[in-house]
Write an enzyme that holds these catalytic residues in place. Structure first.
Site: not given
Ligand code: BJW
Ligand code: ZN
Length: 296
Positions: A74, A117, A150, A158, A203, A240, A264
């Site tokens: 990070y 996100q 996110h 903390c 803390c 994605s 995308n």
């Molecule tokens: C371009 C480009 C250009 C490149 N122009 N395009 C089913 C239902 C609900 C939940 C789940 C489920 N199954 C599993 C779950 C749980 C889980 C989940 O979804 N897992 C999957 C892997 C299946 N979800 C969670 O755990 C979430 N919490 C949750 O569900 O809580 C329960 C709950 C839900 C609802 C109500 C109440 C409770 C939490 C998810 C947290 C994700 N965290 C991260 C890290 C954040 C911190 C950090 O940045 O380090 O978030 S993981 C990572 O993935 C990050 C991103 O925000 C997230 C998404 O990724 P993103 O942004 O799509 O990136 P890429 O790399 O995947 O894609 C990039 C795209 O850009 C590509 O398509 C390229 O082609 C494109 N691209 N250049 C246009 N120039």
């Molecule tokens: Zn604290």
């Protein structure tokens, strides 16, 4: 008509006709929005930091097991994000936040919310920058212009008492200084004792990055659900669409009768159901589709 839906269109004039009728517009953005600013995405070839898959470090378990490694990941991203500049897609979305700019492009009294996100803080930065040249009313708690679902790289929370502080120090602490330059193997890994990692201002216990990891609850979910249910147009930009709940918002919009446009570099999960698909770098396709020239 082909079953079940016609193929998504890439016709900009047809998209502009839809914009003209749209009242409540949302954007669901992902890492691809910041790719044009030089930031890495999570999946695909760029989704590695040192030899680790970025997604394996974005978990509470990884932090518990090795807080030094996760903080170095990070810290690296904080340093990069602090120096990155918004790209043309960030600026176009920021300018679109201005009701005056939307007036001639969308339906009267339209609303526009970016649900991102991304944790890099670049969309809020772009918005702040454009407010010096276009008129944008202050966002409110109930109606924010940008929702960082996110979390934020520059929030430090903390791990014990949940105290949150905004911290843009570079480096965030002495022990992490310079570790952003270590780019390869485990041999070079520095093991920083927890007492030298960022600590809670309240803390004094170990602090963690203020981001949402897998298994944790994203921010502002009720607000986002409301926005998605009331949206008549959803722009899905640079994600994605594999991580829920964000990956499900386009379906909610469509289920409530709204239209979906995907921007995308490549084909992504579910985009065959979209009304519009603009393939290419979003820093080109977003300004072109919205008809907003970059003026910053
Ligand atoms: C371009 C480009 C250009 C490149 N122009 N395009 C089913 C239902 C609900 C939940 C789940 C489920 N199954 C599993 C779950 C749980 C889980 C989940 O979804 N897992 C999957 C892997 C299946 N979800 C969670 O755990 C979430 N919490 C949750 O569900 O809580 C329960 C709950 C839900 C609802 C109500 C109440 C409770 C939490 C998810 C947290 C994700 N965290 C991260 C890290 C954040 C911190 C950090 O940045 O380090 O978030 S993981 C990572 O993935 C990050 C991103 O925000 C997230 C998404 O990724 P993103 O942004 O799509 O990136 P890429 O790399 O995947 O894609 C990039 C795209 O850009 C590509 O398509 C390229 O082609 C494109 N691209 N250049 C246009 N120039
Ligand atoms: Zn604290």
């Amino acid at each position: 008509m082909p079953y079940p839906f016609p193929a998504p269109s890439s016709d900009v004039d047809a998209f502009r006709n839809v914009l003209k009728k749209s009242v409540n517009i949302i954007v669901v953005a992902g890492a691809g929005l910041s790719a044009g600013s030089g930031l890495s995405t999570f999946r695909g070839a760029g989704g590695y930091w040192r030899r680790f898959k970025a997604t394996t470090l974005a978990t509470p378990e990884a932090f518990e097991k090795n807080p030094s490694r996760v903080w170095q990941f990070y810290h690296y991203r904080r340093e990069f994000a602090l120096r990155a500049k918004p790209n043309a897609a960030h600026y176009a979305l920021a300018r679109f936040t201005s009701p005056q700019i939307r007036e001639s492009i969308c339906a009267p009294k339209s609303t526009f919310t970016v649900i991102t996100q991304n944790v890099d803080g670049i969309s809020p930065r772009a918005l702040k920058e454009v407010t010096s040249s276009v008129s944008i009313p202050e966002g409110t708690h109930e109606h924010p212009h940008i929702i960082e679902m996110h979390g934020r790289l520059f929030d430090v929370i903390c791990a014990k008492c949940d105290h949150v502080s905004w911290n843009i120090n570079s480096p965030i602490c002495d022990a992490l200084a310079g570790t952003e330059k270590i780019l390869e193997a485990e041999d070079h890994e520095v093991n920083i004792p927890v007492e030298n990692l960022p600590r809670c201002e309240g803390c004094g216990e170990l602090a963690r990055p203020g981001v949402v990891w897998f298994g944790e609850t994203p921010r502002d979910l009720d607000l986002i659900d409301d926005l998605a249910q009331n949206a008549d147009l959803c722009l899905v930009v640079g994600t994605s669409s594999t991580v829920y709940p964000a990956a499900g918002y386009a379906d909610i919009v469509r289920g409530c009768g709204g239209k979906v446009a995907v921007f995308n570099m490549e084909r992504t999960s579910g985009d065959e159901d979209a009304d519009f698909l603009f393939l290419g770098p979003c820093e080109e396709t977003i300004p072109a589709a919205l008809g907003i020239a970059q003026e910053i």
